[in-house]
Design an enzyme around this catalytic site. Structure first.
Site: not given
Ligand SMILES: [Zn+2]
Length: 178
Positions: A60, A65, A105-106, A147-148, A151
């Site tokens: 995701g 991001q 998380c990326l 999660h998204e 963000h």
């Molecule tokens: Zn994330």
């Protein structure tokens, strides 16, 4: 959201991925703005986000991001469950079962940590053409949706960890051991 275990392999999209914004970048702590223009620019943004998510082997990705302050996220949790949502709103039943699962998380490269999330969640929003979409998730997809949307509201999964795990996560991030 990053992949926690051996999932499906990333798929090529033929589009260039762009650099990810990492923890410490203020854009990750800024709530995003609603999309108002459903034009080619928005379609390109979604394609770029998909390419970036696959290149990073994530499941995701939220627009902030990659430094874009618009309310858009993309996801692909495997088994054909992929897509994008513009201007999402998250709905969680008050009686929803809470599941603690490993999450990463990326934008916070490193370990995954036990993170509590509702087992089921629904996201409603629109697609790149402004057409209503609804995504119902359970398990990994539910976790990813939460999660998204976090963000897009300027929140990170770190905010949901125990104070002890948060300290470990931040220490690991500051001095990566691998
Ligand atoms: Zn994330």
């Amino acid at each position: 959201m990053s992949r926690s275990a051996n999932g499906n392999t990333s798929r090529p999209t033929g589009l260039a991925a762009v650099p990810l914004r990492l923890l410490g970048d203020p854009v990750l702590r800024s709530p995003t703005n609603p999309v108002t223009e459903y034009d080619a620019h928005l379609s390109r943004l979604v394609h770029r986000m998909m390419a970036t998510m696959y290149a990073a082997d994530g499941v995701g990705l939220a627009a902030n991001q990659i430094g874009v302050g618009l309310s858009v996220f993309v996801y692909d949790v495997g088994e054909g469950r992929y897509g994008h949502v513009v201007n999402p709103t998250l709905e969680i039943d008050a009686s929803a079962e809470i599941e603690v699962g490993l999450e990463g998380c990326l934008s916070v490269p490193g370990e995954h940590f036990p993170t509590p999330r509702a087992r089921r969640a629904v996201v409603r929003g629109v697609d790149v053409h402004g057409k209503p979409v609804e995504v119902r998730g359970e398990g990994l997809l539910s976790r990813c949706l939460q999660h998204e949307v976090d963000h897009l509201e300027g929140k990170l999964f770190l905010d949901r960890l125990t104070p002890q795990d948060r300290r470990v996560a931040l220490a690991a991030y500051r001095s990566p051991s691998v």
